[in-house]
Design an enzyme around this catalytic site. Sequence first.
Site, PDB file in Angstrom:
ATOM      1  N   ALA A  88       0.826  -1.203   0.000  1.00  9.60           N
ATOM      2  CA  ALA A  88       0.000   0.000   0.000  1.00  9.60           C
ATOM      3  C   ALA A  88       0.863   1.257   0.000  1.00  9.60           C
ATOM      4  CB  ALA A  88      -0.920   0.001   1.221  1.00  9.60           C
ATOM      5  N   GLY A 120       0.925  -5.601   0.742  1.00 10.87           N
ATOM      6  CA  GLY A 120      -0.001  -5.756  -0.370  1.00 10.87           C
ATOM      7  C   GLY A 120       0.661  -6.246  -1.640  1.00 10.87           C
ATOM      8  N   GLU A 136       0.692  -9.840  -1.268  1.00  8.25           N
ATOM      9  CA  GLU A 136      -0.683 -10.318  -1.384  1.00  8.25           C
ATOM     10  C   GLU A 136      -1.134 -10.399  -2.839  1.00  8.25           C
ATOM     11  OE1 GLU A 136      -2.969  -9.067   2.651  1.00  8.25           O
ATOM     12  OE2 GLU A 136      -2.053  -7.404   1.547  1.00  8.25           O
ATOM     13  N   GLU A 158       2.623  -5.941   7.936  1.00  5.85           N
ATOM     14  CA  GLU A 158       1.607  -4.952   8.298  1.00  5.85           C
ATOM     15  C   GLU A 158       1.514  -4.671   9.795  1.00  5.85           C
ATOM     16  OE1 GLU A 158       0.153  -6.397   4.245  1.00  5.85           O
ATOM     17  OE2 GLU A 158       1.252  -7.222   5.965  1.00  5.85           O
TER      18      GLU A 158
END
Length: 264
Positions: A72, A117, A120, A140
């Site tokens: 992110a 992310g 991910e 995170e």
Amino acid sequence: MSESEQRFGEFVVVRRHEHVAELVLDRPKAMNAVSTEMARSIAAACDVLAADRDVRVTVLTSTHERAFCVGADLKERNSFSDAELVRQRPTARAAYTGVLELPMPTVAAVHGYALGGGFELALACDLIVADGTAVVGLPEVSVGVIPGGGGTQLLPRRVGAARAAELVYTARRVQAAEARELGLVDQLADDARTEALAVAARIAANSPVGLRAAKRALRLGQGLDLRAGLEVEDAAWRSVAFSGDRAEGVAAFNEKRKPQWPGE
């Protein structure tokens, strides 16, 4: 090999190599950090790819020389009010879900950092090919949140509950060799993109109808007991048993020739 290119916003490109689509993360100034705009572009690209019956495999790659994707965009997030963060959440989720729900097989080509992310996005793919520069992880909790792009669900499905818990709780980064040993990536190669495209080409030689049905069976059967899983498999089998691809595949086998898949 025929090739075409389509851009989605400023940061995402789709290149088509015959029946293989390459979804390219192209925000080099931010090491492919996923901003709101980039998330929208990823989702839009996935919508187009999902509807394209000519695409048999999608490969997720990066243009950055040191990163697949660092997750992110925390600089953008730092400017958000609580209300803005809530409003942005569906946009962010749509990017990860878009990759996860692509109906054809997907391969991630991880070069450099794939963190948060970014990892991910790779976990949302069916297969992950990495090179020796790869560094992966879900850090995170070190910034006060949790993996929110599917990581808490996809990682344990890949490496087991206890291993996933250790990786999420410690927030540690894992180098390429250990990542392969733990099953965080599936294959190490000298060049991740080249190998991922080669793997995709081998997959794309097979029936597009069969590939999509096999993916449905593999995905929908996860977590079910064996009897329920076999029912999922049977439904997927029935969806292809009377297809043009099955007829062509059997005919080509008996005639000792390469199949010309109708894709239906």
